[in-house]
Structure formats: C-alpha cells, structure tokens
Design an enzyme around this catalytic site. Structure first.
Site, mmCIF file in Angstrom:
data_model
loop_
_atom_site.group_PDB
_atom_site.id
_atom_site.type_symbol
_atom_site.label_atom_id
_atom_site.label_comp_id
_atom_site.label_asym_id
_atom_site.label_seq_id
_atom_site.Cartn_x
_atom_site.Cartn_y
_atom_site.Cartn_z
ATOM 1 C CG HIS A 9 -5.832 -2.545 1.532
ATOM 2 N ND1 HIS A 9 -5.394 -2.254 0.254
ATOM 3 C CD2 HIS A 9 -5.051 -1.819 2.376
ATOM 4 C CE1 HIS A 9 -4.391 -1.375 0.325
ATOM 5 N NE2 HIS A 9 -4.172 -1.101 1.595
ATOM 6 C CB SER A 67 -0.940 -0.047 1.213
ATOM 7 O OG SER A 67 -2.008 0.852 1.075
#
Length: 253
Positions: A229, A90
């Site tokens: 995620h 990320s």
C-alpha cells in the site's frame, strides 16, 4: 493559506502547481518535500488537514464537506490564476477527487490532470467496502494492527505513546470522513475532462481502478509499481512517480 497548504519550496514564477493530498493519519510534510525534485516551472505543495502537525490543536473535520470547502476556498484564487494538478494517495485520493468536483460544479474550474494512488474509484461498488472498515469503533489495538498491516508508519514512532495515540485518533477520524461521504454519479454526466492517472502497489489489495475511466472524458492510464500500500515510500517508486508527473512540464503549459 499556509495553515492549510504546506509550501516549503517557493516557486513564485512557476507555470503550474501540483497540490498533494496525504493518506489517512498523515500530515503534509512528506509529500510537500517533493518540491525539491521538480524544476522551477513547477510549484509543489501539500494539504494539511485539521488535527495534525501545526493544526494539531484544531478539532478534526466533521466530514468531507468541511474538508472540501476549506481547501476549495484556499485554492480558488490559485486555480483562477495558475494551472493546477492534484496528486492523492489512499484517503488523499478521495479528497483530491472531491475538491475538484466541487470546484467544477460550483465555479466551472478544472484541473489539468488528476493523479490518484492506492484507491478505489469512488463510483465503484468496491468503494462501499470502505464503509465496513470497523476502525472508528474498534479497540485501539485493532486499529494499530490495521496500521501495521498497511505499513508506512515507522515502528519507532509507534513506540512513542503520545504519537501512537494521536495517530490512532487521526486514522479513526479520516476513515469516518470516508464512511460518511457519498458520491453518486448522475446519469449521463461525466464529471471531468482532464486526464486521470492511477497508480497502485502490485502487492497491495486489488483496487477497482477501471471505474476511474468513467469519471472523465479525458485519457486514463494505470500503473502497477512493486510494493504494498505504501509502495510510494520506496525511493525507486517515488522517482518513477515524480518523473511521470513531471511530464506535465513538457506538455506545453
């Protein structure tokens, strides 16, 4: 160096080193623990950004340039003496791209491999969408809702007001770094020649991954793993990631 780089499993005779870059709001501790899962030929460490863990009393970085310069200064000698690969998730994916970009442009040094996870290619139009995330000026409760949607933060931590408030501040600052960072790819100039591997959670948002191919003349590969995620926090996915990265141990280093 230890202020910036967490290195709990010392491997002084390692043939190569994996440097990990954590996600927004996180410290170095989780990814640094990967060191116990690699052989003695691999040294694993994780970057500790300002404003968290042992650096909590430090002010947050003003922007990506400050982060890159600090990390590059610390890793320069390492890259001159030892083969390095980077892994970022990320927010960490973008930093793990920006640092070797700087090292390549300024010193002509390059990684053996770049592993990125849960991130748009920085040369894609989709990356621009990050600049519209309103977290920097949003209310605390809205930032908290955003974090809860992403997952990855133990609920018990969010019950502690001090930890919760610091996490919200840290995430705000990390996203501000991304929103004020610009990468423009010069026409005809391919930044890297190393391989790039992209990982993503199958239930996460759709990231524009294919554009990573344009950032290297080397091989690119893409893997979808089950989960959202923070798919990499699932033990089975973590094992897959580490086994895949460990293939470099057998790559004739």
């Amino acid at each position: 160096m230890e202020k910036v780089v967490a290195y709990p499993y010392k491997r002084p005779y390692a043939l190569w080193r994996l440097i990990c870059f954590p996600w927004a709001g996180d410290g170095a501790s989780h990814l640094a623990q990967w060191g116990r899962l690699f052989s003695s030929s691999t040294a694993v460490s994780s970057i500790r950004f300002p404003g968290r863990e042992s650096r909590r009393r430090e002010t947050f970085a003003k922007g990506m340039t400050d982060i890159v310069n600090e990390i590059a200064n610390v890793l320069l000698k390492e890259l001159q003496e030892k083969t390095l690969a980077f892994f970022g998730h990320s927010f960490g994916s973008y930093v793990s791209f920006a640092v070797p970009l700087h090292l390549k442009e300024k010193y002509g040094l390059e990684l053996i491999h770049l592993f990125v996870s849960g991130a748009h290619a920085p040369n894609s139009e989709a990356f621009i969408s990050i600049k519209s995330i309103p977290t920097h000026y949003a209310k605390d409760k809205d930032v908290l809702t955003y974090l809860e949607i992403l997952g990855g933060t133990p609920s018990e931590l969010l019950q502690n007001e001090d930890i919760k408030n610091h996490l919200i501040s840290t995430v705000r600052e990390d996203i501000r770094v991304l929103q004020t960072w610009f990468f423009e790819m010069a026409e005809g100039n391919i930044p890297f020649s190393c391989g790039i591997t992209c990982f993503n959670g199958s239930e996460d948002q759709a990231y524009l991954l294919e554009a990573w191919h344009d950032l290297t003349s080397g091989d690119t590969s893409f893997y979808n793993l089950p989960g959202g995620h923070f798919y990499l926090l699932e033990p089975s996915n973590e094992i897959f990631l580490i086994k895949h990265i460990r293939c470099l141990e057998n790559a004739g280093l």
